[in-house]
Scaffold this motif. Structure first.
Motif, mmCIF file in Angstrom:
data_model
loop_
_atom_site.group_PDB
_atom_site.id
_atom_site.type_symbol
_atom_site.label_atom_id
_atom_site.label_comp_id
_atom_site.label_asym_id
_atom_site.label_seq_id
_atom_site.Cartn_x
_atom_site.Cartn_y
_atom_site.Cartn_z
ATOM 1 N N ASP A 32 0.846 -1.183 0.000
ATOM 2 C CA ASP A 32 0.000 0.000 0.000
ATOM 3 C C ASP A 32 0.886 1.239 0.000
ATOM 4 O O ASP A 32 1.986 1.214 0.538
ATOM 5 C CB ASP A 32 -0.896 -0.002 1.238
ATOM 6 N N ILE A 33 0.421 2.290 -0.604
ATOM 7 C CA ILE A 33 1.114 3.586 -0.610
ATOM 8 C C ILE A 33 0.100 4.637 -0.201
ATOM 9 O O ILE A 33 -1.048 4.613 -0.654
ATOM 10 C CB ILE A 33 1.685 3.916 -2.004
ATOM 11 N N ARG A 34 0.516 5.558 0.669
ATOM 12 C CA ARG A 34 -0.377 6.629 1.102
ATOM 13 C C ARG A 34 0.416 7.912 1.236
ATOM 14 O O ARG A 34 1.643 7.908 1.301
ATOM 15 C CB ARG A 34 -1.037 6.276 2.431
ATOM 16 N N GLU A 35 -0.297 9.018 1.297
ATOM 17 C CA GLU A 35 0.339 10.315 1.521
ATOM 18 C C GLU A 35 0.794 10.401 2.976
ATOM 19 O O GLU A 35 0.135 9.865 3.878
ATOM 20 C CB GLU A 35 -0.645 11.451 1.229
ATOM 21 N N ALA A 36 1.901 11.074 3.214
ATOM 22 C CA ALA A 36 2.379 11.295 4.581
ATOM 23 C C ALA A 36 1.473 12.297 5.283
ATOM 24 O O ALA A 36 0.959 13.229 4.665
ATOM 25 C CB ALA A 36 3.808 11.820 4.557
ATOM 26 N N THR A 37 1.296 12.102 6.598
ATOM 27 C CA THR A 37 0.522 13.060 7.388
ATOM 28 C C THR A 37 1.403 14.273 7.688
ATOM 29 O O THR A 37 2.629 14.195 7.606
ATOM 30 C CB THR A 37 0.064 12.430 8.720
ATOM 31 N N GLU B 78 4.024 13.369 10.206
ATOM 32 C CA GLU B 78 5.110 12.559 9.649
ATOM 33 C C GLU B 78 6.076 13.428 8.858
ATOM 34 O O GLU B 78 7.297 13.249 8.932
ATOM 35 C CB GLU B 78 4.531 11.463 8.747
ATOM 36 N N PRO C 54 7.803 8.033 9.252
ATOM 37 C CA PRO C 54 6.410 7.612 9.436
ATOM 38 C C PRO C 54 6.051 7.332 10.881
ATOM 39 O O PRO C 54 6.901 7.055 11.719
ATOM 40 C CB PRO C 54 6.318 6.329 8.610
ATOM 41 N N VAL D 250 1.252 2.821 12.374
ATOM 42 C CA VAL D 250 -0.172 2.908 12.080
ATOM 43 C C VAL D 250 -1.031 2.529 13.275
ATOM 44 O O VAL D 250 -2.042 3.159 13.562
ATOM 45 C CB VAL D 250 -0.518 2.008 10.863
#
Length: 53
Positions: free
Chosen positions: A30-35, A38, A44, A47
Protein backbone atom coordinates in the motif's frame (compact mmCIF):
# COMPACT_ATOMS: atom_id res chain seq x y z
CA UNK A 1 28.68 -19.00 24.40
CA UNK A 2 32.17 -18.65 23.02
CA UNK A 3 34.41 -20.11 25.73
CA UNK A 4 34.77 -21.11 29.37
CA UNK A 5 38.28 -20.71 30.79
CA UNK A 6 39.50 -20.31 34.36
CA UNK A 7 35.90 -20.08 35.61
CA UNK A 8 35.09 -17.21 33.22
CA UNK A 9 32.41 -17.36 30.54
CA UNK A 10 32.98 -15.44 27.31
CA UNK A 11 29.92 -14.56 25.21
CA UNK A 12 29.84 -13.25 21.64
CA UNK A 13 27.00 -10.70 21.46
CA UNK A 14 27.32 -10.12 17.73
CA UNK A 15 24.45 -11.26 15.53
CA UNK A 16 25.26 -14.30 13.40
CA UNK A 17 25.02 -12.17 10.24
CA UNK A 18 27.33 -9.38 11.48
CA UNK A 19 29.70 -8.29 8.74
CA UNK A 20 27.78 -10.10 6.00
CA UNK A 21 25.65 -8.64 3.23
CA UNK A 22 21.95 -9.33 3.61
CA UNK A 23 19.40 -9.01 0.81
CA UNK A 24 15.75 -8.53 1.75
CA UNK A 25 12.93 -9.00 -0.73
CA UNK A 26 9.81 -6.96 0.04
CA UNK A 27 6.40 -6.45 -1.49
CA UNK A 28 4.87 -2.97 -1.25
CA UNK A 29 1.26 -3.58 -0.30
CA UNK A 30 0.00 0.00 0.00
CA UNK A 31 1.11 3.59 -0.61
CA UNK A 32 -0.38 6.63 1.10
CA UNK A 33 0.34 10.31 1.52
CA UNK A 34 2.38 11.29 4.58
CA UNK A 35 0.52 13.06 7.39
CA UNK A 36 1.61 16.58 8.41
CA UNK A 37 3.09 15.12 11.62
CA UNK A 38 5.11 12.56 9.65
CA UNK A 39 6.40 15.32 7.38
CA UNK A 40 7.42 17.41 10.43
CA UNK A 41 9.21 14.41 12.00
CA UNK A 42 10.76 13.25 8.74
CA UNK A 43 9.60 9.67 9.28
CA UNK A 44 6.41 7.61 9.44
CA UNK A 45 4.20 7.00 12.43
CA UNK A 46 3.32 3.46 13.46
CA UNK A 47 -0.17 2.91 12.08
CA UNK A 48 -1.46 1.02 15.13
CA UNK A 49 0.18 2.91 18.01
CA UNK A 50 0.74 6.34 16.47
CA UNK A 51 4.34 6.41 17.70
CA UNK A 52 7.22 7.83 15.68
CA UNK A 53 9.88 5.38 14.47
Amino acid sequence: MTAIEDGKLTLDGNPSLAGQSVTCLVNVMDIREATPEEIRNGRPLDVQTGTVH
